[in-house]
Write a protein that holds these residues in place. Sequence first.
Motif, PDB file in Angstrom:
ATOM      1  N   ALA A 123       0.836  -1.203   0.000  1.00 22.73           N
ATOM      2  CA  ALA A 123       0.000   0.000   0.000  1.00 22.73           C
ATOM      3  C   ALA A 123       0.871   1.253   0.000  1.00 22.73           C
ATOM      4  O   ALA A 123       1.956   1.279   0.594  1.00 22.73           O
ATOM      5  CB  ALA A 123      -0.904   0.008   1.223  1.00 22.73           C
ATOM      6  N   ASP A 124       0.406   2.266  -0.673  1.00 29.49           N
ATOM      7  CA  ASP A 124       1.096   3.557  -0.652  1.00 29.49           C
ATOM      8  C   ASP A 124       0.706   4.307   0.626  1.00 29.49           C
ATOM      9  O   ASP A 124      -0.404   4.169   1.131  1.00 29.49           O
ATOM     10  CB  ASP A 124       0.703   4.396  -1.877  1.00 29.49           C
ATOM     11  CG  ASP A 124       1.229   3.789  -3.166  1.00 29.49           C
ATOM     12  OD1 ASP A 124       2.294   3.157  -3.118  1.00 29.49           O
ATOM     13  OD2 ASP A 124       0.551   3.934  -4.203  1.00 29.49           O
ATOM     14  N   GLY A 125       1.624   5.119   1.120  1.00 28.97           N
ATOM     15  CA  GLY A 125       1.299   5.960   2.261  1.00 28.97           C
ATOM     16  C   GLY A 125       1.670   5.326   3.581  1.00 28.97           C
ATOM     17  O   GLY A 125       2.645   4.577   3.682  1.00 28.97           O
ATOM     18  N   ASN A 126       0.874   5.606   4.598  1.00 28.75           N
ATOM     19  CA  ASN A 126       1.184   5.176   5.961  1.00 28.75           C
ATOM     20  C   ASN A 126       0.459   3.875   6.304  1.00 28.75           C
ATOM     21  O   ASN A 126      -0.762   3.792   6.214  1.00 28.75           O
ATOM     22  CB  ASN A 126       0.760   6.258   6.958  1.00 28.75           C
ATOM     23  CG  ASN A 126       1.490   7.570   6.731  1.00 28.75           C
ATOM     24  OD1 ASN A 126       2.657   7.570   6.354  1.00 28.75           O
ATOM     25  ND2 ASN A 126       0.800   8.677   6.938  1.00 28.75           N
ATOM     26  N   VAL A 127       1.239   2.893   6.730  1.00 27.94           N
ATOM     27  CA  VAL A 127       0.684   1.614   7.150  1.00 27.94           C
ATOM     28  C   VAL A 127       0.720   1.555   8.677  1.00 27.94           C
ATOM     29  O   VAL A 127       1.776   1.725   9.288  1.00 27.94           O
ATOM     30  CB  VAL A 127       1.497   0.435   6.571  1.00 27.94           C
ATOM     31  CG1 VAL A 127       0.935  -0.896   7.071  1.00 27.94           C
ATOM     32  CG2 VAL A 127       1.502   0.480   5.050  1.00 27.94           C
ATOM     33  N   VAL A 128      -0.420   1.329   9.298  1.00 26.79           N
ATOM     34  CA  VAL A 128      -0.489   1.170  10.754  1.00 26.79           C
ATOM     35  C   VAL A 128      -0.784  -0.293  11.058  1.00 26.79           C
ATOM     36  O   VAL A 128      -1.737  -0.867  10.532  1.00 26.79           O
ATOM     37  CB  VAL A 128      -1.562   2.084  11.372  1.00 26.79           C
ATOM     38  CG1 VAL A 128      -1.739   1.763  12.857  1.00 26.79           C
ATOM     39  CG2 VAL A 128      -1.181   3.543  11.187  1.00 26.79           C
ATOM     40  N   VAL A 129       0.051  -0.876  11.893  1.00 28.07           N
ATOM     41  CA  VAL A 129      -0.084  -2.277  12.272  1.00 28.07           C
ATOM     42  C   VAL A 129      -0.523  -2.324  13.736  1.00 28.07           C
ATOM     43  O   VAL A 129       0.156  -1.780  14.613  1.00 28.07           O
ATOM     44  CB  VAL A 129       1.250  -3.027  12.100  1.00 28.07           C
ATOM     45  CG1 VAL A 129       1.060  -4.509  12.405  1.00 28.07           C
ATOM     46  CG2 VAL A 129       1.813  -2.811  10.701  1.00 28.07           C
ATOM     47  N   LEU A 130      -1.651  -2.959  14.004  1.00 31.18           N
ATOM     48  CA  LEU A 130      -2.180  -3.044  15.361  1.00 31.18           C
ATOM     49  C   LEU A 130      -1.897  -4.413  15.964  1.00 31.18           C
ATOM     50  O   LEU A 130      -2.107  -5.441  15.319  1.00 31.18           O
ATOM     51  CB  LEU A 130      -3.685  -2.788  15.363  1.00 31.18           C
ATOM     52  CG  LEU A 130      -4.146  -1.413  14.860  1.00 31.18           C
ATOM     53  CD1 LEU A 130      -5.658  -1.312  14.942  1.00 31.18           C
ATOM     54  CD2 LEU A 130      -3.484  -0.292  15.654  1.00 31.18           C
ATOM     55  N   CYS A 131      -1.412  -4.421  17.198  1.00 32.88           N
ATOM     56  CA  CYS A 131      -1.155  -5.645  17.954  1.00 32.88           C
ATOM     57  C   CYS A 131      -1.992  -5.625  19.226  1.00 32.88           C
ATOM     58  O   CYS A 131      -2.247  -4.561  19.793  1.00 32.88           O
ATOM     59  CB  CYS A 131       0.318  -5.746  18.351  1.00 32.88           C
ATOM     60  SG  CYS A 131       1.480  -5.722  16.976  1.00 32.88           S
ATOM     61  N   ALA A 132      -2.386  -6.799  19.690  1.00 36.44           N
ATOM     62  CA  ALA A 132      -3.127  -6.880  20.946  1.00 36.44           C
ATOM     63  C   ALA A 132      -2.261  -7.422  22.080  1.00 36.44           C
ATOM     64  O   ALA A 132      -2.432  -7.041  23.224  1.00 36.44           O
ATOM     65  CB  ALA A 132      -4.368  -7.753  20.778  1.00 36.44           C
ATOM     66  N   VAL A 133      -1.336  -8.322  21.748  1.00 40.11           N
ATOM     67  CA  VAL A 133      -0.516  -8.980  22.765  1.00 40.11           C
ATOM     68  C   VAL A 133       0.854  -8.309  22.836  1.00 40.11           C
ATOM     69  O   VAL A 133       1.525  -8.146  21.818  1.00 40.11           O
ATOM     70  CB  VAL A 133      -0.336 -10.474  22.449  1.00 40.11           C
ATOM     71  CG1 VAL A 133       0.433 -11.172  23.581  1.00 40.11           C
ATOM     72  CG2 VAL A 133      -1.677 -11.142  22.244  1.00 40.11           C
ATOM     73  N   GLU A 134       1.268  -7.963  24.016  1.00 34.79           N
ATOM     74  CA  GLU A 134       2.544  -7.256  24.178  1.00 34.79           C
ATOM     75  C   GLU A 134       3.729  -8.086  23.697  1.00 34.79           C
ATOM     76  O   GLU A 134       4.687  -7.541  23.146  1.00 34.79           O
ATOM     77  CB  GLU A 134       2.740  -6.866  25.642  1.00 34.79           C
ATOM     78  CG  GLU A 134       3.904  -5.914  25.859  1.00 34.79           C
ATOM     79  CD  GLU A 134       3.917  -5.323  27.263  1.00 34.79           C
ATOM     80  OE1 GLU A 134       4.889  -4.627  27.572  1.00 34.79           O
ATOM     81  OE2 GLU A 134       2.955  -5.544  28.021  1.00 34.79           O
ATOM     82  N   THR A 135       3.667  -9.416  23.864  1.00 35.09           N
ATOM     83  CA  THR A 135       4.791 -10.260  23.467  1.00 35.09           C
ATOM     84  C   THR A 135       5.001 -10.296  21.957  1.00 35.09           C
ATOM     85  O   THR A 135       6.047 -10.747  21.492  1.00 35.09           O
ATOM     86  CB  THR A 135       4.597 -11.701  23.966  1.00 35.09           C
ATOM     87  OG1 THR A 135       3.327 -12.198  23.520  1.00 35.09           O
ATOM     88  CG2 THR A 135       4.689 -11.770  25.483  1.00 35.09           C
ATOM     89  N   THR A 136       4.015  -9.843  21.194  1.00 35.53           N
ATOM     90  CA  THR A 136       4.171  -9.859  19.748  1.00 35.53           C
ATOM     91  C   THR A 136       4.753  -8.552  19.204  1.00 35.53           C
ATOM     92  O   THR A 136       5.075  -8.460  18.020  1.00 35.53           O
ATOM     93  CB  THR A 136       2.826 -10.156  19.049  1.00 35.53           C
ATOM     94  OG1 THR A 136       3.077 -10.605  17.719  1.00 35.53           O
ATOM     95  CG2 THR A 136       1.951  -8.929  18.984  1.00 35.53           C
ATOM     96  N   LEU A 137       4.887  -7.543  20.051  1.00 36.35           N
ATOM     97  CA  LEU A 137       5.373  -6.246  19.561  1.00 36.35           C
ATOM     98  C   LEU A 137       6.742  -6.345  18.912  1.00 36.35           C
ATOM     99  O   LEU A 137       6.971  -5.819  17.814  1.00 36.35           O
ATOM    100  CB  LEU A 137       5.416  -5.229  20.708  1.00 36.35           C
ATOM    101  CG  LEU A 137       4.123  -4.468  20.994  1.00 36.35           C
ATOM    102  CD1 LEU A 137       4.306  -3.573  22.213  1.00 36.35           C
ATOM    103  CD2 LEU A 137       3.707  -3.633  19.784  1.00 36.35           C
ATOM    104  N   GLU A 138       7.682  -7.016  19.584  1.00 39.42           N
ATOM    105  CA  GLU A 138       9.042  -7.091  19.044  1.00 39.42           C
ATOM    106  C   GLU A 138       9.108  -7.883  17.740  1.00 39.42           C
ATOM    107  O   GLU A 138       9.618  -7.365  16.730  1.00 39.42           O
ATOM    108  CB  GLU A 138       9.998  -7.687  20.083  1.00 39.42           C
ATOM    109  CG  GLU A 138      11.438  -7.750  19.585  1.00 39.42           C
ATOM    110  CD  GLU A 138      12.396  -8.302  20.632  1.00 39.42           C
ATOM    111  OE1 GLU A 138      13.530  -8.639  20.260  1.00 39.42           O
ATOM    112  OE2 GLU A 138      12.007  -8.398  21.818  1.00 39.42           O
ATOM    113  N   PRO A 139       8.598  -9.144  17.690  1.00 36.59           N
ATOM    114  CA  PRO A 139       8.679  -9.867  16.418  1.00 36.59           C
ATOM    115  C   PRO A 139       7.874  -9.223  15.305  1.00 36.59           C
ATOM    116  O   PRO A 139       8.292  -9.228  14.136  1.00 36.59           O
ATOM    117  CB  PRO A 139       8.142 -11.260  16.757  1.00 36.59           C
ATOM    118  CG  PRO A 139       7.400 -11.109  18.031  1.00 36.59           C
ATOM    119  CD  PRO A 139       8.051  -9.984  18.768  1.00 36.59           C
TER     120      PRO A 139
END
Length: 214
Positions: free
Chosen positions: A106-122
């Motif tokens: 996609a062009d522009g800004n991509v926002v990725v949402l996570c629910a579990v804190e342990t998944t933030l790093e990977p």
Amino acid sequence: MRITCLHTAASNIAVFEAAAKALGIAPDTLRHEVRADLLAAAELAGGLTEGITQSTVAVLLALEPHADAVLLTCSTLGPAVESIARTSRVPILRTDEALAFAAVQADGNVVVLCAVETTLEPTSTLFHRAALRAGTRVDVQLVPGAWEQFKAGDIDGYLATIAQAADRAYVEGASIVALAQASMGEAAALVTAGPPPLTSATSGLRAAMKALVG
């Protein structure tokens, strides 16, 4: 044709079956293995450890002989695939990697949402690596309080919280929103401020079908 999915939440079975039906994948193509203990161990440890990685690899390899493709649907455990993906007898894929590839188109800004804190790093590592190749900007965000709702069994509240976060991201200028975890997928239908967010179930199944056809 058989695609075996390794989940860490039983509720993801319905999510993937619905995505398969929407994609026109033949009934009974999917098989499901649920190992909630692997994610629970990662949460307890504060992230993915070497021991949990080895346990995940062992489960994936045990599923391999009975499948034409294996999908790891948990983003926290996703990096476990990297050590075996090139040597496995059948394609062993991360649904979040397929999602990342789709999102950065996609062009522009991509926002990725996570629910579990342990998944933030990977998840951050995966999406930023994909964005670097594509020349796209991504912003990985945690949705506060969402996972607590999920673990408490308040699935409607969980999905509503995810959808509200996606709507907020669109209002703040996101071009596309990606829902990093399979459990978030049904929230896509509740989003009204922009296009339906990309989901890992749909992206992962498309990648598996492409790998099998290829």
